[in-house]
Design a protein around this motif. Structure first.
Motif, PDB file in Angstrom:
ATOM      1  N   ILE A  42       6.743  -8.016  -6.389  1.00  0.00           N
ATOM      2  CA  ILE A  42       7.148  -6.776  -7.045  1.00  0.00           C
ATOM      3  C   ILE A  42       7.670  -5.818  -5.975  1.00  0.00           C
ATOM      4  CG2 ILE A  42       6.427  -4.827  -8.478  1.00  0.00           C
ATOM      5  CD1 ILE A  42       6.207  -7.486  -9.944  1.00  0.00           C
ATOM      6  N   ASN A  43       8.884  -5.312  -6.172  1.00  0.00           N
ATOM      7  CA  ASN A  43       9.444  -4.369  -5.192  1.00  0.00           C
ATOM      8  C   ASN A  43      10.012  -3.149  -5.899  1.00  0.00           C
ATOM      9  OD1 ASN A  43      10.369  -3.104  -2.918  1.00  0.00           O
ATOM     10  ND2 ASN A  43      12.015  -4.554  -2.483  1.00  0.00           N
ATOM     11  N   THR A  44       9.305  -2.025  -5.774  1.00  0.00           N
ATOM     12  CA  THR A  44       9.796  -0.738  -6.272  1.00  0.00           C
ATOM     13  C   THR A  44      10.033   0.221  -5.114  1.00  0.00           C
ATOM     14  OG1 THR A  44       7.502  -0.010  -6.576  1.00  0.00           O
ATOM     15  CG2 THR A  44       8.627  -0.928  -8.508  1.00  0.00           C
ATOM     16  N   ALA A  45      10.052  -0.302  -3.882  1.00  0.00           N
ATOM     17  CA  ALA A  45      10.141   0.556  -2.694  1.00  0.00           C
ATOM     18  C   ALA A  45      11.568   0.634  -2.175  1.00  0.00           C
ATOM     19  CB  ALA A  45       9.190   0.041  -1.617  1.00  0.00           C
ATOM     20  N   ARG A  46      11.978  -0.373  -1.386  1.00  0.00           N
ATOM     21  CA  ARG A  46      13.308  -0.392  -0.803  1.00  0.00           C
ATOM     22  C   ARG A  46      13.827  -1.828  -0.769  1.00  0.00           C
ATOM     23  NH1 ARG A  46      13.649   3.877  -2.038  1.00  0.00           N
ATOM     24  NH2 ARG A  46      13.980   5.808  -0.904  1.00  0.00           N
ATOM     25  N   GLY A  47      15.101  -2.014  -1.101  1.00  0.00           N
ATOM     26  CA  GLY A  47      15.695  -3.342  -1.071  1.00  0.00           C
ATOM     27  C   GLY A  47      15.686  -3.958   0.305  1.00  0.00           C
ATOM     28  N   SER A  48      15.744  -3.122   1.333  1.00  0.00           N
ATOM     29  CA  SER A  48      15.787  -3.622   2.710  1.00  0.00           C
ATOM     30  C   SER A  48      14.481  -4.266   3.152  1.00  0.00           C
ATOM     31  CB  SER A  48      16.142  -2.482   3.671  1.00  0.00           C
ATOM     32  OG  SER A  48      15.178  -1.438   3.597  1.00  0.00           O
ATOM     33  N   LEU A  49      13.417  -4.109   2.366  1.00  0.00           N
ATOM     34  CA  LEU A  49      12.131  -4.718   2.723  1.00  0.00           C
ATOM     35  C   LEU A  49      12.114  -6.224   2.487  1.00  0.00           C
ATOM     36  CD1 LEU A  49       9.665  -2.080   1.213  1.00  0.00           C
ATOM     37  CD2 LEU A  49      10.297  -2.362   3.615  1.00  0.00           C
ATOM     38  N   LEU A  63       2.270  -9.422  -5.522  1.00  0.00           N
ATOM     39  CA  LEU A  63       2.415  -8.710  -4.252  1.00  0.00           C
ATOM     40  C   LEU A  63       3.367  -7.553  -4.473  1.00  0.00           C
ATOM     41  CD1 LEU A  63       1.660  -8.770  -1.201  1.00  0.00           C
ATOM     42  CD2 LEU A  63       3.858  -9.926  -0.835  1.00  0.00           C
ATOM     43  N   SER A  64       2.849  -6.328  -4.378  1.00  0.00           N
ATOM     44  CA  SER A  64       3.637  -5.133  -4.676  1.00  0.00           C
ATOM     45  C   SER A  64       3.912  -4.356  -3.396  1.00  0.00           C
ATOM     46  CB  SER A  64       2.873  -4.255  -5.677  1.00  0.00           C
ATOM     47  OG  SER A  64       3.702  -3.241  -6.204  1.00  0.00           O
ATOM     48  N   LEU A  65       5.188  -4.069  -3.154  1.00  0.00           N
ATOM     49  CA  LEU A  65       5.612  -3.422  -1.911  1.00  0.00           C
ATOM     50  C   LEU A  65       5.700  -1.913  -2.092  1.00  0.00           C
ATOM     51  CD1 LEU A  65       8.488  -5.867  -0.847  1.00  0.00           C
ATOM     52  CD2 LEU A  65       6.011  -6.061  -0.453  1.00  0.00           C
ATOM     53  N   HIS A  66       5.055  -1.191  -1.172  1.00  0.00           N
ATOM     54  CA  HIS A  66       5.045   0.278  -1.231  1.00  0.00           C
ATOM     55  C   HIS A  66       5.160   0.884   0.163  1.00  0.00           C
ATOM     56  CE1 HIS A  66       4.083   0.395  -5.525  1.00  0.00           C
ATOM     57  NE2 HIS A  66       3.445  -0.735  -5.260  1.00  0.00           N
ATOM     58  N   SER A  67       5.771   0.172   1.080  1.00  0.00           N
ATOM     59  CA  SER A  67       5.922   0.677   2.442  1.00  0.00           C
ATOM     60  C   SER A  67       7.301   1.294   2.637  1.00  0.00           C
ATOM     61  CB  SER A  67       5.700  -0.441   3.463  1.00  0.00           C
ATOM     62  OG  SER A  67       6.594  -1.502   3.236  1.00  0.00           O
ATOM     63  N   ARG A  68       7.433   2.087   3.669  1.00  0.00           N
ATOM     64  CA  ARG A  68       8.714   2.711   3.979  1.00  0.00           C
ATOM     65  C   ARG A  68       9.694   1.686   4.516  1.00  0.00           C
ATOM     66  NH1 ARG A  68       6.791   8.142   7.286  1.00  0.00           N
ATOM     67  NH2 ARG A  68       5.723   9.171   5.548  1.00  0.00           N
ATOM     68  N   ALA A  69      10.959   1.990   4.359  1.00  0.00           N
ATOM     69  CA  ALA A  69      11.988   1.124   4.936  1.00  0.00           C
ATOM     70  C   ALA A  69      11.963   1.259   6.450  1.00  0.00           C
ATOM     71  CB  ALA A  69      13.362   1.511   4.407  1.00  0.00           C
ATOM     72  N   GLY A  70      12.022   0.137   7.139  1.00  0.00           N
ATOM     73  CA  GLY A  70      12.062   0.159   8.596  1.00  0.00           C
ATOM     74  C   GLY A  70      13.465  -0.115   9.103  1.00  0.00           C
TER      75      GLY A  70
END
Length: 314
Positions: free
Chosen positions: A228-235, A200-207
């Motif tokens: 897998i998270n290459t987007a934002r730690g806050s996700l 599961l790879s995260l590519h969304s904006r931080a909310g």
């Protein structure tokens, strides 16, 4: 006329392309690279006397903007801008720009690298070789596995395409599906995607709300799944992730971003053999850095010339 441009992005340096661009426009780059922790006094003084800034990912708070009356524009040499107090910038008439489309291939390639590192247990293998051993771990293949992608912006599209090329089943959860341009990709709701994903790879904006990956999300994933998270730690709810990894609710994680960076010494993720961690460098290829720096400099020049850059946030 004030012409100072404060640059905190640490890979931009005197004499490079960005420096030349700004000087050719009659601007004066001033370098204050982000590194370590600034004192409160240093933070408040950072942008004083400057008309613009190319900012790294360190926080840019309201107080820093309020004490910088000449500041007209902050450009992020990257896509993310959640480190900047956007509401304060808007109230104070400070434009904020990012640089979309400059690093999505770099981000997708690192997401793939993290997937491969987890699949082939490279943490354990590399550590064993460094210790003088010769471990021969039996990993798994990506082909035939399901890749879940959360978010379908440029980096989401890029990792989805890589998944298709590798023979993976690719499911995408997004509010903006693009079926006509997405051969081999299935669009699904969030719950379906996280339940089906082997990766599961995260590519969304931080909310501004709660993390999208919380205890309930982790519980719904396969026990064999890799996050897998290459987007934002806050996700990601990091405490819930630690617990899920300890109890075997999911099998592992590949993380380029954390809730607190740099990584603190006592973060329990540091010592987990089923976690691969990199230092927020998904977009940090030489090619992406060049594109991002040039785009940020051009955004500043455009704003000062009364134009509206492509990546205008406020």
């Amino acid at each position: 006329m004030n012409n100072r441009i404060v640059i905190t992005t640490d890979y931009l340096r005197p004499g490079d392309t960005v420096d030349t661009m700004l000087r050719d426009r009659g601007l004066e780059p001033v370098y204050s690279p982000a590194g370590g922790t600034r004192t409160d006094e240093e933070k408040l003084a950072l942008f004083k006397g400057a008309v613009g800034a190319i900012a790294a990912s360190e926080p840019v708070a309201r107080a820093m903007l309020a004490t910088s009356p000449m500041l007209k524009v902050i450009a992020r040499a990257g896509v993310g801008y959640d480190n900047v107090d956007i509401d304060a910038a808007a109230e104070l008439g400070i434009r904020v720009c990012n640089t979309p489309g400059v690093n999505h291939h770099a981000v997708a390639e690192l997401a793939l690298a993290l997937m491969l590192a987890c699949a082939r247990r490279l943490n354990t293998v590399l550590a064993g070789v460094d210790d003088g051993g010769w471990p021969r771990e039996a990993g798994t293949e990506l082909r035939g596995k399901s890749l879940g992608v959360i978010g379908y912006g440029p980096s989401g599209k890029a990792i989805a395409a890589l998944g298709v090329a590798l023979g993976m089943r690719v499911l995408v959860s997004t509010a903006h599906p693009d079926s006509e341009q997405s051969s081999g990709i299935e669009f699904a709701d969030f719950d379906t995607t996280i339940k089906a994903a082997d990766y599961l790879s995260l590519h969304s904006r931080a909310g501004k709300g709660d993390p999208i990956i919380d205890a309930a999300s982790l519980s719904a994933m396969k026990n064999s799944a890799i996050l897998i998270n290459t987007a934002r730690g806050s996700l990601v709810d990091e405490a819930a992730l630690v617990e899920a990894l300890k109890t075997g609710e999911i099998a592992g994680a590949g993380l380029d971003v954390l809730q607190r960076e740099p990584m603190v010494e006592d973060n329990p993720l540091r010592t987990m053999s089923n976690v691969v961690i990199t230092s927020h460098l998904a977009g940090q290829t030489l090619e992406a850095r060049e594109r991002a720096g040039v785009a940020a400099a051009q955004a500043i020049i455009d704003i000062l010339d009364g134009k509206t850059p492509q990546g205008t946030v406020v």
